[in-house]
Scaffold this active site. Sequence first.
Site, PDB file in Angstrom:
ATOM      1  N   ARG A   1      40.786  67.615 128.191  1.00 27.43           N
ATOM      2  CA  ARG A   1      39.419  68.120 127.965  1.00 27.43           C
ATOM      3  C   ARG A   1      39.387  69.644 127.955  1.00 27.43           C
ATOM      4  O   ARG A   1      38.646  70.246 127.181  1.00 27.43           O
ATOM      5  CB  ARG A   1      38.473  67.563 129.040  1.00 27.43           C
ATOM      6  CG  ARG A   1      38.158  66.090 128.777  1.00 27.43           C
ATOM      7  CD  ARG A   1      37.629  65.401 130.008  1.00 27.43           C
ATOM      8  NE  ARG A   1      36.357  65.909 130.418  1.00 27.43           N
ATOM      9  CZ  ARG A   1      35.948  65.934 131.693  1.00 27.43           C
ATOM     10  NH1 ARG A   1      36.726  65.474 132.654  1.00 27.43           N
ATOM     11  NH2 ARG A   1      34.766  66.412 131.981  1.00 27.43           N
TER      12      ARG A   1
ATOM     13  N   ARG B   1      34.621  65.930 141.632  1.00 32.48           N
ATOM     14  CA  ARG B   1      33.248  65.571 141.217  1.00 32.48           C
ATOM     15  C   ARG B   1      32.948  64.092 141.461  1.00 32.48           C
ATOM     16  O   ARG B   1      33.768  63.219 141.203  1.00 32.48           O
ATOM     17  CB  ARG B   1      33.074  65.876 139.727  1.00 32.48           C
ATOM     18  CG  ARG B   1      31.773  65.312 139.150  1.00 32.48           C
ATOM     19  CD  ARG B   1      31.358  65.938 137.866  1.00 32.48           C
ATOM     20  NE  ARG B   1      32.405  66.053 136.875  1.00 32.48           N
ATOM     21  CZ  ARG B   1      32.311  66.791 135.767  1.00 32.48           C
ATOM     22  NH1 ARG B   1      31.214  67.479 135.523  1.00 32.48           N
ATOM     23  NH2 ARG B   1      33.310  66.848 134.919  1.00 32.48           N
TER      24      ARG B   1
ATOM     25  N   ARG C   1      34.218  59.884 137.925  1.00 27.40           N
ATOM     26  CA  ARG C   1      34.357  59.628 136.487  1.00 27.40           C
ATOM     27  C   ARG C   1      35.834  59.432 136.127  1.00 27.40           C
ATOM     28  O   ARG C   1      36.694  60.188 136.583  1.00 27.40           O
ATOM     29  CB  ARG C   1      33.815  60.833 135.702  1.00 27.40           C
ATOM     30  CG  ARG C   1      32.309  60.835 135.575  1.00 27.40           C
ATOM     31  CD  ARG C   1      31.768  62.125 135.038  1.00 27.40           C
ATOM     32  NE  ARG C   1      32.420  62.638 133.843  1.00 27.40           N
ATOM     33  CZ  ARG C   1      32.024  63.724 133.183  1.00 27.40           C
ATOM     34  NH1 ARG C   1      30.985  64.412 133.607  1.00 27.40           N
ATOM     35  NH2 ARG C   1      32.655  64.133 132.113  1.00 27.40           N
TER      36      ARG C   1
ATOM     37  N   LYS D   1      27.444  73.082 134.545  1.00 23.91           N
ATOM     38  CA  LYS D   1      26.298  72.986 133.621  1.00 23.91           C
ATOM     39  C   LYS D   1      25.277  71.957 134.114  1.00 23.91           C
ATOM     40  O   LYS D   1      24.090  72.241 134.202  1.00 23.91           O
ATOM     41  CB  LYS D   1      26.768  72.595 132.199  1.00 23.91           C
ATOM     42  CG  LYS D   1      27.753  73.568 131.583  1.00 23.91           C
ATOM     43  CD  LYS D   1      28.146  73.168 130.180  1.00 23.91           C
ATOM     44  CE  LYS D   1      28.947  71.875 130.108  1.00 23.91           C
ATOM     45  NZ  LYS D   1      30.271  71.932 130.767  1.00 23.91           N
TER      46      LYS D   1
ATOM     47  N   ARG E   1      29.144  71.377 120.908  1.00 23.49           N
ATOM     48  CA  ARG E   1      30.511  71.551 121.400  1.00 23.49           C
ATOM     49  C   ARG E   1      31.472  71.884 120.264  1.00 23.49           C
ATOM     50  O   ARG E   1      32.671  72.045 120.520  1.00 23.49           O
ATOM     51  CB  ARG E   1      30.966  70.265 122.070  1.00 23.49           C
ATOM     52  CG  ARG E   1      30.954  70.304 123.596  1.00 23.49           C
ATOM     53  CD  ARG E   1      31.373  68.928 124.041  1.00 23.49           C
ATOM     54  NE  ARG E   1      31.926  68.810 125.340  1.00 23.49           N
ATOM     55  CZ  ARG E   1      31.266  68.395 126.419  1.00 23.49           C
ATOM     56  NH1 ARG E   1      29.992  68.164 126.361  1.00 23.49           N
ATOM     57  NH2 ARG E   1      31.904  68.223 127.544  1.00 23.49           N
TER      58      ARG E   1
HETATM   59  P1  ADP Z   1      29.686  70.395 134.099  1.00 24.09           P
HETATM   60  O1  ADP Z   1      28.363  69.715 133.828  1.00 24.09           O
HETATM   61  O2  ADP Z   1      29.733  71.789 133.571  1.00 24.09           O
HETATM   62  O3  ADP Z   1      30.875  69.585 133.667  1.00 24.09           O
HETATM   63  P2  ADP Z   1      29.034  69.868 136.903  1.00 24.09           P
HETATM   64  O4  ADP Z   1      27.674  70.475 137.080  1.00 24.09           O
HETATM   65  O5  ADP Z   1      29.119  68.392 136.848  1.00 24.09           O
HETATM   66  O6  ADP Z   1      29.815  70.561 135.671  1.00 24.09           O
HETATM   67  O7  ADP Z   1      29.924  70.426 138.139  1.00 24.09           O
HETATM   68  C1  ADP Z   1      31.288  70.040 138.288  1.00 24.09           C
HETATM   69  C2  ADP Z   1      31.598  69.848 139.774  1.00 24.09           C
HETATM   70  O8  ADP Z   1      31.550  71.113 140.429  1.00 24.09           O
HETATM   71  C3  ADP Z   1      30.609  68.953 140.516  1.00 24.09           C
HETATM   72  O9  ADP Z   1      31.324  68.210 141.459  1.00 24.09           O
HETATM   73  C4  ADP Z   1      29.639  69.940 141.180  1.00 24.09           C
HETATM   74  O10 ADP Z   1      29.100  69.414 142.375  1.00 24.09           O
HETATM   75  C5  ADP Z   1      30.558  71.126 141.458  1.00 24.09           C
HETATM   76  N1  ADP Z   1      29.882  72.437 141.341  1.00 24.09           N
HETATM   77  C6  ADP Z   1      28.963  72.806 140.412  1.00 24.09           C
HETATM   78  N2  ADP Z   1      28.594  74.088 140.578  1.00 24.09           N
HETATM   79  C7  ADP Z   1      29.318  74.543 141.658  1.00 24.09           C
HETATM   80  C8  ADP Z   1      29.407  75.814 142.344  1.00 24.09           C
HETATM   81  N3  ADP Z   1      28.674  76.867 141.945  1.00 24.09           N
HETATM   82  N4  ADP Z   1      30.261  75.905 143.375  1.00 24.09           N
HETATM   83  C9  ADP Z   1      31.010  74.836 143.753  1.00 24.09           C
HETATM   84  N5  ADP Z   1      30.986  73.632 143.153  1.00 24.09           N
HETATM   85  C10 ADP Z   1      30.145  73.479 142.126  1.00 24.09           C
HETATM   86  P1  AMP Z   2      30.376  65.874 129.737  1.00 24.45           P
HETATM   87  O1  AMP Z   2      29.572  64.919 130.534  1.00 24.45           O
HETATM   88  O2  AMP Z   2      29.552  66.959 129.095  1.00 24.45           O
HETATM   89  O3  AMP Z   2      31.575  66.402 130.480  1.00 24.45           O
HETATM   90  O4  AMP Z   2      30.967  65.024 128.495  1.00 24.45           O
HETATM   91  C1  AMP Z   2      31.827  63.922 128.721  1.00 24.45           C
HETATM   92  C2  AMP Z   2      32.420  63.461 127.403  1.00 24.45           C
HETATM   93  O5  AMP Z   2      31.378  63.021 126.502  1.00 24.45           O
HETATM   94  C3  AMP Z   2      33.202  64.509 126.613  1.00 24.45           C
HETATM   95  O6  AMP Z   2      34.538  64.664 127.063  1.00 24.45           O
HETATM   96  C4  AMP Z   2      33.115  63.919 125.192  1.00 24.45           C
HETATM   97  O7  AMP Z   2      33.995  62.832 125.027  1.00 24.45           O
HETATM   98  C5  AMP Z   2      31.688  63.367 125.170  1.00 24.45           C
HETATM   99  N1  AMP Z   2      30.719  64.389 124.697  1.00 24.45           N
HETATM  100  C6  AMP Z   2      29.701  64.937 125.415  1.00 24.45           C
HETATM  101  N2  AMP Z   2      29.028  65.826 124.672  1.00 24.45           N
HETATM  102  C7  AMP Z   2      29.641  65.882 123.464  1.00 24.45           C
HETATM  103  C8  AMP Z   2      29.435  66.626 122.268  1.00 24.45           C
HETATM  104  N3  AMP Z   2      28.461  67.542 122.165  1.00 24.45           N
HETATM  105  N4  AMP Z   2      30.260  66.388 121.215  1.00 24.45           N
HETATM  106  C9  AMP Z   2      31.243  65.477 121.300  1.00 24.45           C
HETATM  107  N5  AMP Z   2      31.511  64.750 122.390  1.00 24.45           N
HETATM  108  C10 AMP Z   2      30.713  64.942 123.475  1.00 24.45           C
END
Ligand code: ADP
Ligand code: AMP
Length: 214
Positions: A171, A127, A160, A13, A88
């Site tokens: 999660r 990540r 992270r 995302k 969420r």
């Molecule tokens: P989210 O915001 O949904 O938690 P991220 O955008 O942070 O996910 O992506 C999670 C991990 O996967 C990151 O390390 C990112 O670089 C990697 N990633 C994202 N999209 C792709 C893809 N299409 N193919 C491979 N790795 C990806």
């Molecule tokens: P993310 O960066 O989206 O993976 O979110 C990291 C963490 O932030 C999650 O595991 C939750 O603890 C908190 N968080 C982010 N967005 C929300 C949401 N919409 N509602 C509740 N907790 C959230």
Amino acid sequence: MNLILMGPPGAGKGTQAVLLVKQLQIPHISTGDMFRQAMQQGTELGLKAKGYMETGQLVPDEVTIGIVKERLKQTDCQKGFLLDGFPRTVVQAEALKGLLGELNKNLDAVLNIEVDRPNLIRRMAGRLVCRQCAATYHVEYNAPKQEGVCDVCGGEVYQRADDTGATVEKRLAVYDAQTAPLIGFYQKEGLLINILGNQKVEAVLQDILQSLGI
Ligand code: ADP
Ligand code: AMP
């Protein structure tokens, strides 16, 4: 355009959001980034969110809804917005609906990025995030040019704490129990667009743009 990016943790995302907002010229609103920034700055919000985030639980709805409400009222959201990681829960989705009604806004689409479990786990485990500008990398798929240093701003790149061990499992379980029901919620609203996330970053972006008619 008023958009939501949905999907399990690690689906991509944040990665897609950065590319989309550049193209659409709208603000990127990531509740996760907002909480991480607040934690780093040691604000009251950060202190409230810390325990939940570190254990992979959701921050309580009233806290999360409050920060999104304030953010959506800001003037830059008049030209549109991209919500990433919010809503969420069904409670958050209902609150968002009410809030958008008050602000006289409508959602244009909810993009749901679908990725299988083994890939989600691989993506989260590898990540890396910039402490300064929140740019996202992956040790294997998209490593920073210089180890530990952000390509964009030169900030420190770190893993992270919630991307390790049991917190990842937690999660994913929280996603299944509390967030996955939103797929049905937005399907009923006629807003849901499923996106195949098991593709290269560029291909996912092209599918999203095509689905939006861009
Ligand atoms: P989210 O915001 O949904 O938690 P991220 O955008 O942070 O996910 O992506 C999670 C991990 O996967 C990151 O390390 C990112 O670089 C990697 N990633 C994202 N999209 C792709 C893809 N299409 N193919 C491979 N790795 C990806
Ligand atoms: P993310 O960066 O989206 O993976 O979110 C990291 C963490 O932030 C999650 O595991 C939750 O603890 C908190 N968080 C982010 N967005 C929300 C949401 N919409 N509602 C509740 N907790 C959230």
